[in-house]
Scaffold this motif. Structure first.
Motif, PDB file in Angstrom:
ATOM      1  N   HIS A 164      27.515  50.548  -7.695  1.00 42.95           N
ATOM      2  CA  HIS A 164      28.319  49.366  -7.414  1.00 42.95           C
ATOM      3  C   HIS A 164      27.557  48.089  -7.724  1.00 42.95           C
ATOM      4  CE1 HIS A 164      31.340  51.897  -5.700  1.00 42.95           C
ATOM      5  NE2 HIS A 164      30.556  52.357  -4.738  1.00 42.95           N
ATOM      6  N   TYR A 165      28.275  46.996  -7.583  1.00 43.80           N
ATOM      7  CA  TYR A 165      27.732  45.639  -7.766  1.00 43.80           C
ATOM      8  C   TYR A 165      26.361  45.460  -7.116  1.00 43.80           C
ATOM      9  CZ  TYR A 165      27.120  40.764  -6.284  1.00 43.80           C
ATOM     10  OH  TYR A 165      26.593  39.542  -5.985  1.00 43.80           O
ATOM     11  N   SER A 166      26.226  45.854  -5.846  1.00 44.89           N
ATOM     12  CA  SER A 166      24.989  45.542  -5.112  1.00 44.89           C
ATOM     13  C   SER A 166      23.811  46.432  -5.519  1.00 44.89           C
ATOM     14  CB  SER A 166      25.211  45.634  -3.601  1.00 44.89           C
ATOM     15  OG  SER A 166      25.422  46.965  -3.222  1.00 44.89           O
ATOM     16  N   ASP A 167      24.076  47.452  -6.321  1.00 46.42           N
ATOM     17  CA  ASP A 167      22.984  48.293  -6.819  1.00 46.42           C
ATOM     18  C   ASP A 167      22.245  47.653  -7.994  1.00 46.42           C
ATOM     19  OD1 ASP A 167      23.271  50.699  -5.223  1.00 46.42           O
ATOM     20  OD2 ASP A 167      25.136  51.073  -6.305  1.00 46.42           O
TER      21      ASP A 167
ATOM     22  N   GLY B  20      21.309  37.096 -11.298  1.00 44.96           N
ATOM     23  CA  GLY B  20      20.072  36.449 -10.870  1.00 44.96           C
ATOM     24  C   GLY B  20      20.249  35.554  -9.653  1.00 44.96           C
ATOM     25  N   HIS B  21      21.381  35.669  -8.979  1.00 42.99           N
ATOM     26  CA  HIS B  21      21.604  34.905  -7.752  1.00 42.99           C
ATOM     27  C   HIS B  21      21.507  35.829  -6.534  1.00 42.99           C
ATOM     28  CE1 HIS B  21      23.456  32.236 -10.770  1.00 42.99           C
ATOM     29  NE2 HIS B  21      23.081  31.274  -9.948  1.00 42.99           N
ATOM     30  N   LEU B  22      21.061  35.252  -5.444  1.00 40.74           N
ATOM     31  CA  LEU B  22      20.970  36.002  -4.196  1.00 40.74           C
ATOM     32  C   LEU B  22      22.334  36.609  -3.849  1.00 40.74           C
ATOM     33  CD1 LEU B  22      19.020  36.586  -1.794  1.00 40.74           C
ATOM     34  CD2 LEU B  22      19.924  34.534  -0.696  1.00 40.74           C
ATOM     35  N   CYS B  23      22.346  37.889  -3.458  1.00 35.37           N
ATOM     36  CA  CYS B  23      23.588  38.529  -3.023  1.00 35.37           C
ATOM     37  C   CYS B  23      23.991  37.953  -1.662  1.00 35.37           C
ATOM     38  CB  CYS B  23      23.396  40.040  -2.867  1.00 35.37           C
ATOM     39  SG  CYS B  23      23.068  40.917  -4.393  1.00 35.37           S
ATOM     40  N   LEU B  24      25.281  37.821  -1.473  1.00 33.07           N
ATOM     41  CA  LEU B  24      25.779  37.208  -0.236  1.00 33.07           C
ATOM     42  C   LEU B  24      25.364  38.002   1.005  1.00 33.07           C
ATOM     43  CD1 LEU B  24      27.870  34.750   0.434  1.00 33.07           C
ATOM     44  CD2 LEU B  24      29.268  36.654   1.230  1.00 33.07           C
ATOM     45  N   SER B 176      25.569  44.841  10.867  1.00 35.31           N
ATOM     46  CA  SER B 176      26.535  43.794  10.498  1.00 35.31           C
ATOM     47  C   SER B 176      26.476  43.435   9.023  1.00 35.31           C
ATOM     48  CB  SER B 176      26.255  42.522  11.309  1.00 35.31           C
ATOM     49  OG  SER B 176      26.138  42.815  12.670  1.00 35.31           O
ATOM     50  N   VAL B 177      25.276  43.529   8.458  1.00 36.87           N
ATOM     51  CA  VAL B 177      25.099  43.136   7.064  1.00 36.87           C
ATOM     52  C   VAL B 177      25.668  44.199   6.120  1.00 36.87           C
ATOM     53  CG1 VAL B 177      23.350  42.685   5.302  1.00 36.87           C
ATOM     54  CG2 VAL B 177      23.103  41.692   7.587  1.00 36.87           C
ATOM     55  N   LYS B 178      25.550  45.461   6.501  1.00 38.69           N
ATOM     56  CA  LYS B 178      26.029  46.545   5.634  1.00 38.69           C
ATOM     57  C   LYS B 178      27.534  46.471   5.413  1.00 38.69           C
ATOM     58  CE  LYS B 178      22.301  48.858   4.626  1.00 38.69           C
ATOM     59  NZ  LYS B 178      21.925  49.336   3.299  1.00 38.69           N
ATOM     60  N   TYR B 179      28.287  46.072   6.443  1.00 37.38           N
ATOM     61  CA  TYR B 179      29.732  45.911   6.238  1.00 37.38           C
ATOM     62  C   TYR B 179      30.001  44.904   5.118  1.00 37.38           C
ATOM     63  CZ  TYR B 179      30.681  48.073  10.854  1.00 37.38           C
ATOM     64  OH  TYR B 179      30.775  48.918  11.917  1.00 37.38           O
ATOM     65  N   ILE B 180      29.270  43.791   5.177  1.00 40.72           N
ATOM     66  CA  ILE B 180      29.462  42.743   4.161  1.00 40.72           C
ATOM     67  C   ILE B 180      29.173  43.312   2.772  1.00 40.72           C
ATOM     68  CG2 ILE B 180      28.679  40.466   3.356  1.00 40.72           C
ATOM     69  CD1 ILE B 180      27.909  39.805   6.270  1.00 40.72           C
ATOM     70  N   GLU B 181      28.065  44.049   2.660  1.00 37.66           N
ATOM     71  CA  GLU B 181      27.692  44.611   1.352  1.00 37.66           C
ATOM     72  C   GLU B 181      28.744  45.598   0.846  1.00 37.66           C
ATOM     73  OE1 GLU B 181      22.856  44.204   1.926  1.00 37.66           O
ATOM     74  OE2 GLU B 181      23.735  46.201   1.838  1.00 37.66           O
ATOM     75  N   HIS B 182      29.223  46.448   1.740  1.00 36.43           N
ATOM     76  CA  HIS B 182      30.225  47.432   1.312  1.00 36.43           C
ATOM     77  C   HIS B 182      31.516  46.747   0.860  1.00 36.43           C
ATOM     78  CE1 HIS B 182      27.791  50.841   2.342  1.00 36.43           C
ATOM     79  NE2 HIS B 182      27.833  50.659   3.638  1.00 36.43           N
ATOM     80  N   VAL B 183      31.899  45.665   1.553  1.00 37.26           N
ATOM     81  CA  VAL B 183      33.125  44.957   1.170  1.00 37.26           C
ATOM     82  C   VAL B 183      32.938  44.274  -0.190  1.00 37.26           C
ATOM     83  CG1 VAL B 183      34.645  43.005   1.755  1.00 37.26           C
ATOM     84  CG2 VAL B 183      33.989  44.675   3.516  1.00 37.26           C
TER      85      VAL B 183
END
Lengths: 251, 251
Positions: A164-167, B20-24, B176-183
């Motif tokens: 996915h994107y985050s990988d 190259g930008h920080l992931c949310l 809490s952060v993993k939910y954001i990443e999965h979405v």
């Protein structure tokens, strides 16, 4: 400037696992950050290399720990270059707790590539072999070098994931840390209640792009050791290629 | 000590995306770290609360950005408590680049629970309302408060995932952060080449344990806005429960 770089980190809550210890993937990430800080401070970091169409490529990483930092704990990673040849350099790591207690070590092997041709590039050609002035051959790193991970054809397919994107990192490839996390996730919490990772070895072979599938083939090679082969299916060609191999020693 | 805490971070390469930008998700993680540093320094952090059987529980988080830090960039997060009532407190964030340029803001709502009974607990009972001395009502946080995310029953099931070891925090719940990443991973890189996340809202409803499945129901609510409802299937009871809801505004 010292040959050995020393960097302080904190075991952030969201980087810790159910037991309150730093996850190994996040420790690996901090080791790679330490490597980056160290090489940047000494003039051969990624940022500089980008300007001359070169890049470091992580070829192998081994982490061997007797203890993991606990949530909120400050810990330090020391890193240094053990040696440098034309096409490979070895960089070591030492992880210590705030009290100075040594938690473990890491070993890594890096190659350099030309980012245009994607071909190996001569490390010693950078600044007339400038890396040689930073070799620290005396500091001990008392863990074994990683061997080639030997696996039979009996390894069992235990999981397939979509990437996915985050990988994906700035190079368009699955980032080195994500592989570690995905492999560690092959075991569940019930397993980790009974077992800790003593040593984790990973050898990177090929690159994976977003949309490729990754298949995890696992084989138990002795009582406490498992090997995992990661194979990608290219989303366009549907060809299968080995992307990396891991060996995990549990206690 | 200032009412506003200011913390410096670096956009680590493995926390950045293909652009190259920080992931949310990683920015969200750093905001929660900043919150933790701020509250710890002022005597009402998680570590202290643990000793009196209390814990902060993140109820909502909204992040609205005009720009994201780039790989290797140092950025600062300022955080302060906007107000505190018995059962909720609002904490804001401001993200700035090294040059002082403001990149965006965050808003969060926190409850406190008794870690034995898991019931809401009176925030103002801690040290005789000590949090009140840290209220900073003047500093602007020029983004809207998060509304309740309204969704119809038309939302489409777009993904189901299993929760793994690395999803789970010290409380035994998906962090809490993993939910954001999965979405965020519900959209692919082709999408993110054309769209950026302008604002991300998440409201946490229930907790997920390792082994539970999470289903993602997605609905487009206007041209640039998507809502996502996360529903878990409990691995033991097989019951379905809503665990959180997100709203994502793209540009």
């Amino acid at each position: 400037m010292d040959k050995i770089g020393k960097y302080e980190f904190i075991a952030e809550p969201f980087h810790c696992d159910f037991s309150g210890h730093l996850c190994l993937g996040n420790l690996g990430n901090q080791m790679l950050n330490a490597a980056d800080f160290h090489s940047t401070d000494r003039g051969f970091g990624m940022k500089y290399l980008m300007t001359i169409q070169r890049s470091w490529v992580l070829s192998r990483l081994a982490i061997e720990m007797t203890e993991m930092p606990q949530q909120y704990e400050r810990f330090t990673i020391e890193t240094w270059v053990e040696n440098a040849l034309r096409f490979f350099t070895q960089r070591n790591f030492q992880v210590s707790g705030a009290n100075g207690k040594i938690y473990g070590f890491g070993r890594s092997v890096w190659a350099m590539i030309d980012t245009e041709t994607r071909q190996p590039s001569d490390i010693l050609a950078i600044d007339n072999g400038a890396i040689n002035q930073w070799i620290e051959a005396e500091k001990p790193c008392p863990i074994e070098k990683g061997d080639r991970v030997k696996m039979s054809n009996e390894a069992e397919l235990v999981r397939t994931i979509n990437t996915h994107y985050s990988d994906i990192d700035i190079n368009g490839h699955v980032n080195s840390v994500k592989y570690i996390e995905h492999v560690i996730d092959l075991w569940d919490i019930a397993w980790y209640r009974e077992h800790q990772i003593k040593r984790f070895d990973i050898a990177y072979v090929a690159e994976t792009h977003q949309g490729d599938k990754i298949h995890f083939f696992r084989e138990q090679t002795d009582e406490k050791t498992y090997c995992v082969r990661l194979v990608k299916t290219d989303q366009i060609t549907q060809e299968d290629t080995e992307v990396c191999r891991c060996k995990i020693l549990f206690t």
